[in-house]
Design a protein around this motif. Sequence first.
Motif, short mmCIF file in Angstrom:
data_model
loop_
_atom_site.label_atom_id
_atom_site.label_comp_id
_atom_site.label_asym_id
_atom_site.label_seq_id
_atom_site.Cartn_x
_atom_site.Cartn_y
_atom_site.Cartn_z
N GLU A 23 -13.53 32.32 -9.81
CA GLU A 23 -14.00 33.55 -10.45
C GLU A 23 -13.23 33.83 -11.75
O GLU A 23 -13.82 34.16 -12.77
N VAL A 24 -11.91 33.71 -11.72
CA VAL A 24 -11.10 34.02 -12.90
C VAL A 24 -11.36 32.99 -14.01
O VAL A 24 -11.34 33.32 -15.19
N SER A 25 -11.64 31.75 -13.64
CA SER A 25 -11.93 30.70 -14.63
C SER A 25 -13.16 31.03 -15.46
O SER A 25 -13.30 30.54 -16.58
N GLN A 26 -14.05 31.86 -14.92
CA GLN A 26 -15.28 32.22 -15.61
C GLN A 26 -15.12 33.38 -16.60
O GLN A 26 -16.04 33.69 -17.34
N VAL A 27 -13.94 34.01 -16.60
CA VAL A 27 -13.70 35.12 -17.54
C VAL A 27 -13.63 34.54 -18.95
O VAL A 27 -12.92 33.56 -19.20
N PRO A 28 -14.37 35.11 -19.90
CA PRO A 28 -14.37 34.60 -21.27
C PRO A 28 -12.96 34.55 -21.86
O PRO A 28 -12.19 35.50 -21.75
N GLY A 29 -12.62 33.39 -22.43
CA GLY A 29 -11.33 33.22 -23.07
C GLY A 29 -10.27 32.56 -22.20
O GLY A 29 -9.26 32.09 -22.71
N VAL A 30 -10.50 32.52 -20.89
CA VAL A 30 -9.51 31.92 -19.99
C VAL A 30 -9.56 30.40 -20.12
O VAL A 30 -10.61 29.80 -20.02
N SER A 31 -8.39 29.79 -20.35
CA SER A 31 -8.33 28.33 -20.48
C SER A 31 -7.65 27.68 -19.28
O SER A 31 -7.77 26.48 -19.07
#
Length: 69
Positions: A23-31
Amino acid sequence: MSTTTYTVVGMTCGHCVSAVTEEVSQVPGVSGVDVDLESGGLTVTSDAPVDEAAVRAAVEEAGYEVAGR
């Protein structure tokens, strides 16, 4: 590069870690996302600061919550 650390409450197994990571990987800007089951630590890496509300929403979408800061 920006790194922010959160504490996730309620994780008990590897599936929990996978759900939060996904879920957190899908947040825009997260690498990058690193989740530590034992400590509940969530480290989010990004090129620029990421919206904290979006990270919290992603953790909640996975079924957990971020401890207060």
